[in-house]
Motif scaffolding. Sequence first.
Motif, mmCIF file in Angstrom:
data_model
loop_
_atom_site.group_PDB
_atom_site.id
_atom_site.type_symbol
_atom_site.label_atom_id
_atom_site.label_comp_id
_atom_site.label_asym_id
_atom_site.label_seq_id
_atom_site.Cartn_x
_atom_site.Cartn_y
_atom_site.Cartn_z
ATOM 1 N N GLU A 29 0.826 -1.205 0.000
ATOM 2 C CA GLU A 29 0.000 0.000 0.000
ATOM 3 C C GLU A 29 0.865 1.262 0.000
ATOM 4 O OE1 GLU A 29 -2.628 -3.180 1.699
ATOM 5 O OE2 GLU A 29 -0.575 -2.530 2.035
ATOM 6 N N TYR A 87 -3.186 -3.089 -6.062
ATOM 7 C CA TYR A 87 -2.943 -2.213 -4.920
ATOM 8 C C TYR A 87 -3.101 -0.742 -5.318
ATOM 9 C CZ TYR A 87 -1.313 -5.833 -1.729
ATOM 10 O OH TYR A 87 -1.245 -6.911 -0.891
ATOM 11 N N GLU A 101 -6.782 0.090 -5.455
ATOM 12 C CA GLU A 101 -7.386 0.156 -4.125
ATOM 13 C C GLU A 101 -7.020 1.455 -3.417
ATOM 14 O OE1 GLU A 101 -7.612 -4.632 -3.083
ATOM 15 O OE2 GLU A 101 -6.252 -3.313 -1.983
#
Length: 317
Positions: A18, A53, A56
């Motif tokens: 992240e 990722y 997201e």
Amino acid sequence: MTGIDQETRRLKFGQDPEEEALRWITRSTSGEMSDAEIRAFERWRQDPENARYYAEVESILGDMDRAVRPPDNVVQLRHRPRQLANWGRRFAAMAAGIAAMAVIGQQYLTVWQYDHATQGAARGHAELADGSKVELNTGSAIDIDYRGNERRVTLARGEAFFDVKRDPSRPFVIGAGAGEVRVLGTAFSVKREGDGARVTVIRGKVRVSAGGSHVDLTPNQQVAFGRGRNGAVAGVNAGELLSWSRGFLVFRGRPLAQVVAEIDRYYPGMIMLRNDRAGQRRIDAVVHLDRIDQWIERLEDSQNVTATRLPGVVIIS
């Protein structure tokens, strides 16, 4: 291997996914990427896991942007003509003074005009002149007016838990919107709701008056009132409902989404739940309000969710 390739490899294997995605989003939206960085970014995003990722984190940032976006009736000034730049600098000093006055005014409206008040995620405690005690929930405010034959408190907003010192010669009265609560010695809460309030008794007896009528409440009873009316008296578990006054929250069979929404008001930041399936699960929980981060850690293990911590926000997914 070029310097950019080395940086890409370090990012991929040296950071949390992240954080890696967040760094690329920050860099790619800066308008300052070189051609070599653009090529490195495209190679990085060709990896399906990296792309996931990236999507997201991009979605999370979009949610946060919408959450703090100003109302539709606020006009944002996006461009400043070059010829106004010097005037703008002079105006900035004036604006700073006006802004300071606005902040002071807001503080007065929300905090300073009251005898006791809380704001943000803070709770408060006050011991009154007669020995009675008051616990203020988040976003709450009271005014105190003790006179010769009456002790009066006005609940301006929010929720307050009262543990009243008995004094038959001086009734204790709480004004809240369109009604009032009168007691001698007892423990109970009053929560403002619109032009009325909701009263919950944990010990003793109170009389709730509104619209020319009244009802008496005893332990584990609750009533809501509004302008010109009293609602029906309901049986409740007052110990659980008022547990916030003792520094924790109790939930029984509540959807996780509701639990997170309630806990969020006590958290010094923001908690976002982005897992609809997990949000529907009903859970039992006891959450210490000074240890919310520890509860989130246990939640990850018990509910198979992931908590991502960014500055000022925790995202549960």
